[in-house]
Design an enzyme around this catalytic site. Structure first.
Site, PDB file in Angstrom:
ATOM      1  N   ASP A 165       7.462   2.597 -11.936  1.00  0.00           N
ATOM      2  CA  ASP A 165       6.007   2.436 -11.913  1.00  0.00           C
ATOM      3  C   ASP A 165       5.426   3.709 -12.514  1.00  0.00           C
ATOM      4  O   ASP A 165       6.180   4.578 -12.969  1.00  0.00           O
ATOM      5  CB  ASP A 165       5.522   2.170 -10.470  1.00  0.00           C
ATOM      6  N   HIS A 237       1.812  -0.247 -15.943  1.00  0.00           N
ATOM      7  CA  HIS A 237       2.459   0.675 -14.990  1.00  0.00           C
ATOM      8  C   HIS A 237       3.439   1.588 -15.717  1.00  0.00           C
ATOM      9  O   HIS A 237       4.531   1.863 -15.215  1.00  0.00           O
ATOM     10  CB  HIS A 237       3.194  -0.118 -13.902  1.00  0.00           C
ATOM     11  N   GLU A 302      -1.034  -6.355 -13.453  1.00  0.00           N
ATOM     12  CA  GLU A 302      -2.055  -5.304 -13.531  1.00  0.00           C
ATOM     13  C   GLU A 302      -2.054  -4.553 -14.860  1.00  0.00           C
ATOM     14  O   GLU A 302      -2.033  -3.332 -14.899  1.00  0.00           O
ATOM     15  CB  GLU A 302      -1.854  -4.315 -12.369  1.00  0.00           C
TER      16      GLU A 302
HETATM   17  C1  ACM Z   1       1.304  -6.141  -7.350  1.00  0.00           C
HETATM   18  O1  ACM Z   1       0.954  -5.952  -6.189  1.00  0.00           O
HETATM   19  N1  ACM Z   1       0.720  -5.506  -8.339  1.00  0.00           N
HETATM   20  C2  ACM Z   1       2.361  -7.066  -7.699  1.00  0.00           C
END
Ligand code: ACM
Length: 567
Positions: A165, A237, A302
């Site tokens: 991440d 990410h 995201e």
């Molecule tokens: C997540 O909580 N972004 C999968």
């Protein structure tokens, strides 16, 4: 027999007991007897054909995870569908033994007796998962192995490792060594909560698994009927990857750092062929190390696509592919990676944004974290789903909205909330229900800095997941709602009123097993004095309600892209 957790399909008690003695023998096909001996290591059973008190028989017709167990005064017979079934039969025997069976050596004081009876058992769903975010806070290998042990105890079987991440890359790469050399550590971590002034702890944080560590984790998991599902979360990410290899970014010349704070960053990999080649190499390294990889998670959540929209090269690539929008390109990119994995016989798994943007291979498994409506849409489109909704399966939310809790991302998700969740949704038709591969709890680790906090957040809510995943239904008679405003701190789970039936009773009998294992779970009536949050690590109740988050996320699933509430 009434205190088994998860509850078996059928358990019929009989009168009498079987007593284990030192030097007892076990007989049967080797991989199955080995699984039994591993789960019952404390008994030190010896392998031999003659006079064995534990007889193991294989019957593949049962299904690989199913078993029957017959305990009589003169011996025990296990019929197992496969190695996993034999392992689970032995876990059931362990639960029938005294609690000392959960200690790491055989203490002389225990009477090694199990009650006679018959159990017929098997899981309702094949995916009973645990997600560990080892990126935001690195979890040392020994703790991953310990989680696998605990998964075995609870008949959980899929370990999803979120290996990258913005805040860290967590696996060695021999092809791209800067990933672990540069991407695996940061010099400090934020201590501030929503809307507070930014503050930092000034403490370096990092760590990564070598490829040999991954091989070890995978083999250790397989012996315990657990499959490792690696996740390389792309294309968003991406700060840690881009700190190591900025040329893979969508913004030429940009410099990136491994992030030291939470929230959604705009750092994103470019979708150009160089990135696909890079990821193909990294996937191959991880697949080779793990050995057996039925599923590989490629993220997709995201993503902030602004840098794609602003890049001429990327816009040209989008045009060449005949795609109308950066959202279409996001979908194309994940589809391309899923095809790479399919060439290797591996099925891709994605978070639900990748489904919403379209174009997935039909064999791609979707994790609908933003709720059950998007889950149903994914199922209607032909995908298998593993249910991962924030409510009630994000265990980074506190169990209670109380300043006594250690700082959590929000609140509140109780054991009863989890126990009340239907892993095969009621109201869905048979074809839809068929596509539910299972359920999984998530341990996002922004607010889980260490293994002690992980224990506290994971258990006993994880016991409730084990129950609903194995039985396929909400638990009967869950424990009373946690009481966040109690005046007296919890001292011992056994000092509470002990319920006499249903899940609450079985959980009350199960918690001493966790005590014997040394698990620092959250007592049902609140944290022990030393488990309370304090200083900046005290929870600030009232800032983020999981119900509000859930409603917000559900709305977002109607748009092509989304964001998680940022910090
Ligand atoms: C997540 O909580 N972004 C999968």
């Amino acid at each position: 027999m009434e205190h088994l957790l998860p509850s078996p399909r059928v358990a019929v008690p009989a009168s009498g007991y079987f007593t284990f003695s030192p030097g007892d023998l076990i007989a049967g096909p080797e991989p199955l007897t080995r699984a039994v001996r591993l789960a019952l290591a404390v008994l030190d059973l010896r392998e031999a054909a003659g006079n064995a008190v534990v007889q193991v028989v294989e019957d593949p017709a049962l299904g690989s995870e199913a078993y029957t167990l017959e305990i009589a005064e003169d011996g025990i017979r296990i019929v197992a569908g496969g190695v996993a079934g034999a392992f689970y039969a032995a876990q059931t025997i362990r639960q029938l033994l005294p609690v000392d069976a959960y200690r790491s050596v055989r203490l002389p004081r225990a009477a090694w007796v199990v009650p006679c009876g018959r159990v017929e058992d098997g899981p309702a769903v094949p995916w009973r998962g645990v997600h560990l975010d080892v990126s935001r806070h690195f979890l040392p290998k020994r703790e991953v192995l310990r989680m696998i042990d605990l998964m075995g105890v609870h008949k959980l079987n899929m370990l999803h490792l979120h290996l990258v991440d913005d805040q860290g890359w967590r696996v060695e790469s021999r092809a791209y060594p800067r990933l672990h050399e540069i991407g695996s550590h940061r010099s400090r971590t934020t201590t501030s909560y929503y809307r507070e002034d930014l503050a930092y702890d000034g403490i370096p944080h990092g760590g990564h698994y070598t490829l040999d560590d991954l091989s070890e984790i995978s083999a250790y998991a397989r012996e315990r009927a657990v499959t490792v599902v690696p996740e390389i979360d792309v294309p968003g990410h991406a700060s840690a990857i881009l700190a190591a290899y900025p040329e893979l970014g969508a913004k030429p010349g940009e410099r990136y750092e491994v992030l030291d704070r939470w929230g959604i960053s705009s750092a994103i990999l470019s979708p150009l062929p160089a990135t696909v080649n890079f990821l193909t190499t990294v996937f191959d390294e991880i697949i080779d190390a793990l050995g057996v990889v039925p599923f590989f998670h490629i993220g997709g959540d995201e993503c902030v696509l602004d840098d794609w929209a602003a890049s001429e090269d990327i816009a040209a690539h989008q045009n060449d592919l005949g795609l109308a929008t950066p959202g279409d390109l996001h979908a194309w990119f994940l589809r391309r990676l899923a095809d790479v994995l399919a060439d290797r016989g591996v099925r891709a798994v994605v978070w639900d944004e990748a489904f919403v943007s379209g174009r997935l291979r039909e064999d791609t498994v979707v994790m609908p974290w933003r709720g059950m409506n998007v889950a149903r849409r994914a199922v209607a489109a032909g995908h298998q789903v593993v249910l991962t909704p924030v409510f009630p399966l994000y265990f980074d939310y506190a169990e209670a909205g109380s300043a006594e809790e250690p700082l959590a991302i929000g609140e509140a998700i109780t054991v009863s909330d989890v126990a009340g969740f239907a892993p095969v949704p009621e109201g869905w038709d048979a074809a839809e229900r068929e596509r539910v591969a299972g359920v999984q709890f998530q341990l996002w680790s922004e607010r889980i800095p260490d293994a002690r906090t992980l224990d506290y957040r994971a258990w006993p809510r994880g016991c409730a997941v084990a129950e609903i995943a194995w039985t396929g239904a909400p638990a009967q008679n869950p424990p009373a709602q946690d009481n966040p405003t109690q005046d007296t701190p919890a001292q011992d789970s056994l000092t509470q009123d002990i319920p006499t039936q249903g899940f609450a009773a079985r959980l009350a009998a199960h918690l001493p097993r966790l005590d014997a294992l040394g698990v620092e779970y959250r007592p049902l009536n609140g944290p022990r004095p030393w488990q309370r949050g304090g200083g900046w690590r005290a929870h600030r109740p009232g800032m983020l309600s999981v119900r509000d988050v859930t409603a917000h996320l559900d709305e977002l699933t109607h748009a092509a892209d989304s964001t998680r509430p940022s910090v």
